[in-house]
Design a protein around this motif. Sequence first.
Motif, PDB file in Angstrom:
ATOM      1  N   ASP A 136       0.855  -1.186   0.000  1.00 55.08           N
ATOM      2  CA  ASP A 136       0.000   0.000   0.000  1.00 55.08           C
ATOM      3  C   ASP A 136       0.893   1.238   0.000  1.00 55.08           C
ATOM      4  N   TRP A 137       1.146   1.771  -1.176  1.00 57.48           N
ATOM      5  CA  TRP A 137       2.022   2.940  -1.306  1.00 57.48           C
ATOM      6  C   TRP A 137       1.361   3.967  -2.208  1.00 57.48           C
ATOM      7  N   THR A 138       1.195   5.179  -1.701  1.00 60.27           N
ATOM      8  CA  THR A 138       0.603   6.269  -2.473  1.00 60.27           C
ATOM      9  C   THR A 138       1.701   7.251  -2.860  1.00 60.27           C
ATOM     10  N   PRO A 139       1.998   7.399  -4.141  1.00 57.07           N
ATOM     11  CA  PRO A 139       3.057   8.331  -4.552  1.00 57.07           C
ATOM     12  C   PRO A 139       2.840   9.731  -3.988  1.00 57.07           C
ATOM     13  N   GLY A 140       3.902  10.276  -3.403  1.00 53.94           N
ATOM     14  CA  GLY A 140       3.849  11.629  -2.871  1.00 53.94           C
ATOM     15  C   GLY A 140       3.313  11.751  -1.466  1.00 53.94           C
ATOM     16  N   ALA A 141       2.736  10.679  -0.911  1.00 53.39           N
ATOM     17  CA  ALA A 141       2.188  10.762   0.445  1.00 53.39           C
ATOM     18  C   ALA A 141       3.323  10.809   1.470  1.00 53.39           C
ATOM     19  N   PRO A 142       3.179  11.603   2.526  1.00 53.25           N
ATOM     20  CA  PRO A 142       4.222  11.669   3.560  1.00 53.25           C
ATOM     21  C   PRO A 142       4.205  10.418   4.439  1.00 53.25           C
ATOM     22  N   VAL A 143       5.241   9.612   4.339  1.00 56.14           N
ATOM     23  CA  VAL A 143       5.339   8.342   5.066  1.00 56.14           C
ATOM     24  C   VAL A 143       6.671   8.302   5.790  1.00 56.14           C
ATOM     25  N   SER A 144       6.678   7.828   7.030  1.00 56.78           N
ATOM     26  CA  SER A 144       7.936   7.708   7.760  1.00 56.78           C
ATOM     27  C   SER A 144       8.648   6.421   7.372  1.00 56.78           C
ATOM     28  N   VAL A 145       9.970   6.447   7.477  1.00 53.24           N
ATOM     29  CA  VAL A 145      10.763   5.252   7.206  1.00 53.24           C
ATOM     30  C   VAL A 145      10.363   4.138   8.157  1.00 53.24           C
ATOM     31  N   GLY A 146      10.182   4.483   9.420  1.00 51.48           N
ATOM     32  CA  GLY A 146       9.830   3.477  10.410  1.00 51.48           C
ATOM     33  C   GLY A 146       8.513   2.800  10.105  1.00 51.48           C
ATOM     34  N   ALA A 147       7.500   3.596   9.720  1.00 54.43           N
ATOM     35  CA  ALA A 147       6.192   3.012   9.412  1.00 54.43           C
ATOM     36  C   ALA A 147       6.288   2.055   8.239  1.00 54.43           C
ATOM     37  N   LEU A 148       7.038   2.437   7.200  1.00 52.95           N
ATOM     38  CA  LEU A 148       7.175   1.583   6.022  1.00 52.95           C
ATOM     39  C   LEU A 148       7.907   0.286   6.348  1.00 52.95           C
ATOM     40  N   VAL A 149       9.072   0.400   6.955  1.00 51.49           N
ATOM     41  CA  VAL A 149       9.898  -0.790   7.190  1.00 51.49           C
ATOM     42  C   VAL A 149       9.283  -1.678   8.258  1.00 51.49           C
ATOM     43  N   ARG A 150       8.697  -1.094   9.280  1.00 45.00           N
ATOM     44  CA  ARG A 150       8.078  -1.893  10.340  1.00 45.00           C
ATOM     45  C   ARG A 150       6.929  -2.731   9.786  1.00 45.00           C
ATOM     46  N   ASP A 151       6.146  -2.125   8.894  1.00 41.70           N
ATOM     47  CA  ASP A 151       5.023  -2.847   8.298  1.00 41.70           C
ATOM     48  C   ASP A 151       5.496  -3.987   7.403  1.00 41.70           C
ATOM     49  N   VAL A 179      10.411   9.060   4.327  1.00 42.69           N
ATOM     50  CA  VAL A 179      11.058   8.271   3.272  1.00 42.69           C
ATOM     51  C   VAL A 179      11.565   9.181   2.157  1.00 42.69           C
ATOM     52  N   ALA A 180      10.690  10.039   1.651  1.00 44.74           N
ATOM     53  CA  ALA A 180      11.090  10.926   0.551  1.00 44.74           C
ATOM     54  C   ALA A 180      12.188  11.882   0.980  1.00 44.74           C
ATOM     55  N   GLU A 181      12.201  12.258   2.257  1.00 50.04           N
ATOM     56  CA  GLU A 181      13.173  13.222   2.756  1.00 50.04           C
ATOM     57  C   GLU A 181      14.551  12.613   2.929  1.00 50.04           C
ATOM     58  N   THR A 182      14.633  11.382   3.398  1.00 48.28           N
ATOM     59  CA  THR A 182      15.928  10.778   3.720  1.00 48.28           C
ATOM     60  C   THR A 182      16.397   9.749   2.700  1.00 48.28           C
ATOM     61  N   MET A 183      15.489   9.196   1.934  1.00 46.77           N
ATOM     62  CA  MET A 183      15.832   8.207   0.914  1.00 46.77           C
ATOM     63  C   MET A 183      15.069   8.513  -0.369  1.00 46.77           C
ATOM     64  N   PRO A 184      15.371   9.635  -1.007  1.00 47.19           N
ATOM     65  CA  PRO A 184      14.585  10.034  -2.186  1.00 47.19           C
ATOM     66  C   PRO A 184      14.631   9.016  -3.311  1.00 47.19           C
ATOM     67  N   ALA A 185      15.748   8.315  -3.477  1.00 51.16           N
ATOM     68  CA  ALA A 185      15.818   7.313  -4.544  1.00 51.16           C
ATOM     69  C   ALA A 185      14.870   6.152  -4.266  1.00 51.16           C
ATOM     70  N   LEU A 186      14.745   5.773  -2.996  1.00 48.74           N
ATOM     71  CA  LEU A 186      13.805   4.706  -2.635  1.00 48.74           C
ATOM     72  C   LEU A 186      12.374   5.162  -2.869  1.00 48.74           C
TER      73      LEU A 186
END
Length: 459
Positions: A136-151, A179-186
């Motif tokens: 479940d990934w929405t382009p451009g949505a503000p998501v934290s690295v922790g929320a993504l990787v933990r899930d 995610v976009a802020e610290t890992m823009p390529a990801l």
Amino acid sequence: MTVRVAVVGGGVTGLTAAYTLRRELGADAVIDVFEADHRPGGLLCTREVGAARLDVGAEAFIVRRPEALALVRELGLGDLVVSPGPLRPALWSGGRLHPLPVPAVMGIPGSAAVLGDLVDDADRTLIDDEPTRSLDWTPGAPVSVGALVRDRFGDAAVARSVDPMLGGVYSALADDLGVAETMPALAKALDAGAPSLTAAVGSLTAASAAVSGPVFGTLRGGYRTLTNALVRASDARMLADSPVTGVRTVPGGYAVESPTGSGEGEYGAVVVAVPPWHAADVLDTAALETAAILGRVRPAGSAVVGCVLAPGAAMPEQSGILVATDAGMRSKAVTLSTRKWPHLAESGPPTLRVSFGRLGEPVTVDDQTLVSWAVDDLAEYFGAAGLPAPTIDDVVVQRWPEGLPHYAPGHLAAMTDAQRALPEGVALAGAAFDGVGVPACIGSARRAAARVVAYLTAE
């Protein structure tokens, strides 16, 4: 008329802006650099520790980004660039040292196998089955690295691989970073339709493996070499111990307010190169909307204990140690400086740095307690490597209570809005706008200088 430009902030960003302005505006331009501290350089801070010289702020730059290397060469310092040796960091978890997970993207593993026994069987199954689960990934949505990787990969992968990597770069935990802020390529790979986190990480690690050569570099003599060269090349008036409290719009330009009375007259343009929470105060008259946005950015503080060991002291066979956030240690990382940088071992005693502090976890204890914590943690790390506790001959404590801006989800979009609301003749630059690393700050300074030059030279 003589062109006059004020640069607020004498860190590497402000110094680079002043140097770039000098190159573009010529020898007759008046360029004043206001610095609140007694010395220029900001987080580029080289300290004398006993017989050693040690960088106790930023210690390296990414050579795969062009900005820092290009600037160093422009200044005639190219021959002083050195690379780290072949040793890699270890990861501290469960009371012992583990190999750093590789391949990975800022600690996000390419597979469960690279985590070894940092995770249990249930975590390994979760990670290896991740490509089979809907993402479940929405382009451009503000998501934290922790929320993504933990899930996708579970709690252990966050605490024992991702947090240690991000903590060293951003002084914050994965749950606090976008995610976009610290890992823009990801984020870009996921926006483009990568079917899973595993696939996105795999595409990035494959691309990285195809690039040869060192990732990081630094300068012989420390970052003081760079800041001194920038001061000379900019030929700016350096106004130390001169904090700026405000910038006012006046007919034909701007007036800079400093309680010390430093600076004379008015300026045609201003580059503001201080952290966003200070920039908010500086601009709350001249750019109210920008100031309101900048004032919402939180600072992430940290502290470094720089140590010189007894001559001939043994150190672990790693370049450093990153500490899992569930490991129960006070320190977050150790840089084994003379292991990491061979040129330091050639010319001085064994040195290392112990790092503390993250966003929301300020280092408020006194220096003596901080050094005691460093000594205790080093004894554990060295003991796990089969070595005696190190004997420390000299020590220095460097605190950075407002060291780095917090790169929360949505941070970069907010910074874009802040810059868009600036009046003509004012530019923003620094670690808040395009990354916290030295190359990013240099690039930000160049863009700010270009904005000012375009304004001043427009017909």
